[in-house]
Scaffold this motif. Structure first.
Motif, PDB file in Angstrom:
ATOM      1  N   SER A 179      -5.856  -6.929  -3.749  1.00  0.00           N
ATOM      2  CA  SER A 179      -6.187  -7.163  -5.504  1.00  0.00           C
ATOM      3  C   SER A 179      -7.647  -7.902  -5.875  1.00  0.00           C
ATOM      4  O   SER A 179      -8.719  -7.639  -6.800  1.00  0.00           O
ATOM      5  CB  SER A 179      -5.422  -6.341  -6.305  1.00  0.00           C
ATOM      6  OG  SER A 179      -4.672  -7.954  -6.460  1.00  0.00           O
ATOM      7  N   ILE A 180      -8.059  -8.226  -5.518  1.00  0.00           N
ATOM      8  CA  ILE A 180      -8.252  -9.741  -4.815  1.00  0.00           C
ATOM      9  C   ILE A 180      -9.928  -9.384  -5.370  1.00  0.00           C
ATOM     10  O   ILE A 180     -10.780  -9.218  -6.320  1.00  0.00           O
ATOM     11  CB  ILE A 180      -8.756 -10.861  -4.080  1.00  0.00           C
ATOM     12  CG1 ILE A 180      -6.907 -11.375  -4.152  1.00  0.00           C
ATOM     13  CG2 ILE A 180     -10.235 -11.898  -4.698  1.00  0.00           C
ATOM     14  CD1 ILE A 180      -7.326 -12.805  -2.788  1.00  0.00           C
ATOM     15  N   ILE A 181     -10.744  -8.676  -4.576  1.00  0.00           N
ATOM     16  CA  ILE A 181     -11.498  -8.487  -4.494  1.00  0.00           C
ATOM     17  C   ILE A 181     -12.352  -6.834  -5.948  1.00  0.00           C
ATOM     18  O   ILE A 181     -13.576  -7.147  -6.222  1.00  0.00           O
ATOM     19  CB  ILE A 181     -12.335  -6.919  -3.185  1.00  0.00           C
ATOM     20  CG1 ILE A 181     -13.926  -6.360  -2.333  1.00  0.00           C
ATOM     21  CG2 ILE A 181     -11.836  -5.997  -2.677  1.00  0.00           C
ATOM     22  CD1 ILE A 181     -14.314  -6.888  -1.889  1.00  0.00           C
ATOM     23  N   PHE A 182     -11.112  -6.540  -6.222  1.00  0.00           N
ATOM     24  CA  PHE A 182     -11.608  -5.533  -7.010  1.00  0.00           C
ATOM     25  C   PHE A 182     -11.465  -6.295  -8.109  1.00  0.00           C
ATOM     26  O   PHE A 182     -12.157  -5.438  -9.275  1.00  0.00           O
ATOM     27  CB  PHE A 182     -10.376  -4.112  -7.221  1.00  0.00           C
ATOM     28  CG  PHE A 182     -10.352  -3.028  -5.900  1.00  0.00           C
ATOM     29  CD1 PHE A 182     -10.992  -2.550  -5.782  1.00  0.00           C
ATOM     30  CD2 PHE A 182      -9.315  -3.511  -4.950  1.00  0.00           C
ATOM     31  CE1 PHE A 182     -11.614  -1.604  -4.581  1.00  0.00           C
ATOM     32  CE2 PHE A 182      -9.140  -2.888  -4.255  1.00  0.00           C
ATOM     33  CZ  PHE A 182     -10.733  -1.307  -4.221  1.00  0.00           C
ATOM     34  N   ILE A 208     -10.727   2.615 -18.906  1.00  0.00           N
ATOM     35  CA  ILE A 208     -10.749   2.233 -17.411  1.00  0.00           C
ATOM     36  C   ILE A 208     -11.314   3.319 -17.105  1.00  0.00           C
ATOM     37  O   ILE A 208     -12.307   2.657 -15.818  1.00  0.00           O
ATOM     38  CB  ILE A 208      -9.368   1.953 -17.928  1.00  0.00           C
ATOM     39  CG1 ILE A 208      -8.525   0.685 -18.085  1.00  0.00           C
ATOM     40  CG2 ILE A 208      -8.842   2.565 -15.912  1.00  0.00           C
ATOM     41  CD1 ILE A 208      -7.753   0.532 -17.845  1.00  0.00           C
ATOM     42  N   TRP A 209     -10.762   4.417 -17.973  1.00  0.00           N
ATOM     43  CA  TRP A 209     -11.686   5.685 -16.347  1.00  0.00           C
ATOM     44  C   TRP A 209     -13.456   5.283 -16.655  1.00  0.00           C
ATOM     45  O   TRP A 209     -13.896   6.064 -16.352  1.00  0.00           O
ATOM     46  CB  TRP A 209     -11.598   7.189 -17.796  1.00  0.00           C
ATOM     47  CG  TRP A 209     -12.260   7.876 -17.037  1.00  0.00           C
ATOM     48  CD1 TRP A 209     -13.136   8.874 -16.955  1.00  0.00           C
ATOM     49  CD2 TRP A 209     -10.835   8.758 -15.530  1.00  0.00           C
ATOM     50  NE1 TRP A 209     -13.036  10.389 -16.112  1.00  0.00           N
ATOM     51  CE2 TRP A 209     -12.078   9.645 -15.270  1.00  0.00           C
ATOM     52  CE3 TRP A 209     -10.607   8.554 -14.760  1.00  0.00           C
ATOM     53  CZ2 TRP A 209     -11.568  10.478 -14.363  1.00  0.00           C
ATOM     54  CZ3 TRP A 209     -10.504   9.422 -13.880  1.00  0.00           C
ATOM     55  CH2 TRP A 209     -10.914   9.859 -13.576  1.00  0.00           C
ATOM     56  N   HIS A 210     -13.773   5.428 -17.772  1.00  0.00           N
ATOM     57  CA  HIS A 210     -15.354   5.598 -18.567  1.00  0.00           C
ATOM     58  C   HIS A 210     -16.682   4.031 -17.716  1.00  0.00           C
ATOM     59  O   HIS A 210     -17.931   4.008 -17.676  1.00  0.00           O
ATOM     60  CB  HIS A 210     -15.563   5.913 -19.541  1.00  0.00           C
ATOM     61  CG  HIS A 210     -15.611   6.903 -20.079  1.00  0.00           C
ATOM     62  ND1 HIS A 210     -16.060   8.374 -19.169  1.00  0.00           N
ATOM     63  CD2 HIS A 210     -14.354   8.111 -20.846  1.00  0.00           C
ATOM     64  CE1 HIS A 210     -14.889   9.823 -19.171  1.00  0.00           C
ATOM     65  NE2 HIS A 210     -14.248   9.425 -20.980  1.00  0.00           N
ATOM     66  N   ILE A 211     -15.791   3.086 -17.571  1.00  0.00           N
ATOM     67  CA  ILE A 211     -16.080   2.028 -17.607  1.00  0.00           C
ATOM     68  C   ILE A 211     -15.833   1.409 -16.319  1.00  0.00           C
ATOM     69  O   ILE A 211     -16.520   0.378 -15.603  1.00  0.00           O
ATOM     70  CB  ILE A 211     -15.864   0.527 -18.974  1.00  0.00           C
ATOM     71  CG1 ILE A 211     -16.634   1.092 -20.243  1.00  0.00           C
ATOM     72  CG2 ILE A 211     -16.275  -0.549 -18.539  1.00  0.00           C
ATOM     73  CD1 ILE A 211     -16.499   0.785 -21.480  1.00  0.00           C
ATOM     74  N   ASP A 212     -14.421   0.562 -16.452  1.00  0.00           N
ATOM     75  CA  ASP A 212     -13.824  -0.068 -15.036  1.00  0.00           C
ATOM     76  C   ASP A 212     -14.098   0.530 -13.932  1.00  0.00           C
ATOM     77  O   ASP A 212     -14.731   0.945 -12.921  1.00  0.00           O
ATOM     78  CB  ASP A 212     -12.602  -0.594 -15.416  1.00  0.00           C
ATOM     79  CG  ASP A 212     -12.452  -1.596 -16.589  1.00  0.00           C
ATOM     80  OD1 ASP A 212     -13.370  -2.395 -17.249  1.00  0.00           O
ATOM     81  OD2 ASP A 212     -11.223  -1.761 -17.102  1.00  0.00           O
ATOM     82  N   LEU A 213     -14.016   1.990 -13.395  1.00  0.00           N
ATOM     83  CA  LEU A 213     -13.606   2.452 -12.735  1.00  0.00           C
ATOM     84  C   LEU A 213     -14.814   2.880 -11.903  1.00  0.00           C
ATOM     85  O   LEU A 213     -15.487   3.069 -11.075  1.00  0.00           O
ATOM     86  CB  LEU A 213     -13.366   4.407 -12.816  1.00  0.00           C
ATOM     87  CG  LEU A 213     -11.204   4.130 -12.759  1.00  0.00           C
ATOM     88  CD1 LEU A 213     -10.278   5.140 -12.963  1.00  0.00           C
ATOM     89  CD2 LEU A 213     -11.203   3.384 -11.891  1.00  0.00           C
ATOM     90  N   ALA A 215     -17.613   1.253 -12.535  1.00  0.00           N
ATOM     91  CA  ALA A 215     -17.573  -0.443 -11.594  1.00  0.00           C
ATOM     92  C   ALA A 215     -16.988  -0.677 -10.366  1.00  0.00           C
ATOM     93  O   ALA A 215     -17.967  -1.423 -10.043  1.00  0.00           O
ATOM     94  CB  ALA A 215     -17.556  -1.369 -12.687  1.00  0.00           C
ATOM     95  N   LEU A 216     -16.121   0.048 -10.033  1.00  0.00           N
ATOM     96  CA  LEU A 216     -15.394  -0.725  -9.093  1.00  0.00           C
ATOM     97  C   LEU A 216     -16.008   0.823  -7.973  1.00  0.00           C
ATOM     98  O   LEU A 216     -15.572   0.580  -6.929  1.00  0.00           O
ATOM     99  CB  LEU A 216     -13.972  -0.159  -8.373  1.00  0.00           C
ATOM    100  CG  LEU A 216     -13.046  -1.358 -10.034  1.00  0.00           C
ATOM    101  CD1 LEU A 216     -10.966  -1.193  -9.901  1.00  0.00           C
ATOM    102  CD2 LEU A 216     -13.159  -2.322  -9.631  1.00  0.00           C
ATOM    103  N   LYS A 217     -16.587   1.555  -8.478  1.00  0.00           N
ATOM    104  CA  LYS A 217     -16.586   3.230  -6.921  1.00  0.00           C
ATOM    105  C   LYS A 217     -17.302   2.647  -6.351  1.00  0.00           C
ATOM    106  O   LYS A 217     -16.891   3.116  -4.998  1.00  0.00           O
ATOM    107  CB  LYS A 217     -17.396   3.908  -8.004  1.00  0.00           C
ATOM    108  CG  LYS A 217     -18.045   5.395  -7.647  1.00  0.00           C
ATOM    109  CD  LYS A 217     -18.641   6.432  -8.304  1.00  0.00           C
ATOM    110  CE  LYS A 217     -18.767   7.228  -7.574  1.00  0.00           C
ATOM    111  NZ  LYS A 217     -19.837   8.316  -8.195  1.00  0.00           N
ATOM    112  N   PRO A 218     -18.399   1.648  -6.225  1.00  0.00           N
ATOM    113  CA  PRO A 218     -19.248   1.416  -4.776  1.00  0.00           C
ATOM    114  C   PRO A 218     -18.361   0.418  -3.647  1.00  0.00           C
ATOM    115  O   PRO A 218     -18.118   1.052  -2.730  1.00  0.00           O
ATOM    116  CB  PRO A 218     -20.575   0.602  -5.234  1.00  0.00           C
ATOM    117  CG  PRO A 218     -20.520   0.821  -6.757  1.00  0.00           C
ATOM    118  CD  PRO A 218     -19.665   0.877  -7.587  1.00  0.00           C
TER     119      PRO A 218
END
Length: 303
Positions: A179-182, A208-213, A215-218
């Protein structure tokens, strides 16, 4: 003209190439030069004759493995163990990172991260030893089971439980560290986005759905491609240590089979052929998954 620009750039930034030179040399020495040994898979290797002097066998060792009576069992065991581990284990670090990102007290966040990261530093041998102790017929888990069923369950000997124990213990050991990289990716999200979403009335799940995820997508795409590309490259250590005479039908995988026929039986050519076959499957999966992800991710993939 492009060559001249490249040479000019290299001369101007030569110190950058000096920085990567050690890593480049180590990669060449320990990754590419040993590929010479792949020839063993196509020969009947003999110590006295050496790799080049050994007789050529062609694809005989590959055919031997593909026609082996236990090929289907070993191949499917490897595929199931890796695929289930990827599907069940990949989302867990993401969920942990999202939950850690919601903690506002720095001290509490550090303590929780320490607890989550700690299992990653426990030796595989120790982990398997813990499993045998906790899941033994007289262990603490079976003491609870006997209260309900009146008889213990042989978790470590029953083939039906091998995959579940292997995968769940692996998730427990590696999820926190993975989880560190996320967590690092979420740290780059501008807090003003959350403040603006709050003012617009967005709840926690919507943020979380519209901002955080997004950002994590790539990062998710790249890590998923790499994980899927190595889906058949499961290590032999843990599976071999967890093996018993009774759970062999589900615990025998390609890696443990290679260890047995290569190092224990001394059939190096045959084991090398199996390992090469495994690597080719991984490359095919890597290319295929990268292609699929690029199609679903608007052209963004590993390459």
């Amino acid at each position: 003209m492009n060559v001249q620009k490249t040479m000019r750039f290299m001369k101007t930034n030569y110190f950058l190439y000096l920085l990567i030179a050690p890593a480049f040399l180590l990669t060449i020495i320990f990754k590419y030069i040993p590929m010479y040994g792949v020839l063993i898979a196509f020969k009947d290797f003999s110590y006295s004759k050496g790799i080049l002097g050994s007789e050529w066998a062609g694809f005989d060792h590959f055919a031997k493995f593909l026609n082996a009576p236990n090929f289907e069992v070993i191949f499917m065991n490897t595929l199931k163990l890796s695929a289930y581990g990827l599907l069940l284990g990949f989302p867990v670090p993401i969920l942990l990172a999202l939950m850690l990102n919601q903690l506002r007290k720095a001290a509490a966040k550090k303590n929780i991260q320490l607890i989550l990261y700690a299992p990653n530093f426990i030796s595989v041998v120790v982990i398997v030893g813990m499993l045998f102790v906790f899941l033994s017929p007289t262990g603490p888990v079976n003491k609870i089971v006997t209260l309900v069923t009146d008889h213990p369950i042989t978790f470590m000997s029953d083939p039906e439980y091998f995959r579940a124990i292997y995968i769940l213990s692996g998730i427990w050991q590696t999820a926190g560290w993975s989880s560190i990289i996320f967590v690092a990716a979420l740290a780059s999200v501008d807090p003003e986005l959350h403040h603006a979403a709050n003012m617009d009335g967005a709840n926690l799940l919507q943020r979380i759905w519209h901002i955080d995820l997004p950002a994590l997508k790539p990062v998710m795409a790249i890590l998923f491609i790499l994980s899927a590309g190595g889906i058949m490259a499961i290590g032999h250590e843990k599976a071999f240590l967890m093996q018993t005479a009774l759970n062999i039908p589900t615990s025998e995988i390609i890696a443990t089979y290679v260890y047995k026929v290569g190092l224990k039986a001394g059939d190096y050519s045959y084991s090398a052929a199996i390992g090469l076959f495994n690597s080719v499957i991984n490359i095919i999966l890597l290319v295929f998954v990268n292609y699929v992800v690029k199609k679903l991710n608007e052209g963004e993939g590993l390459y």
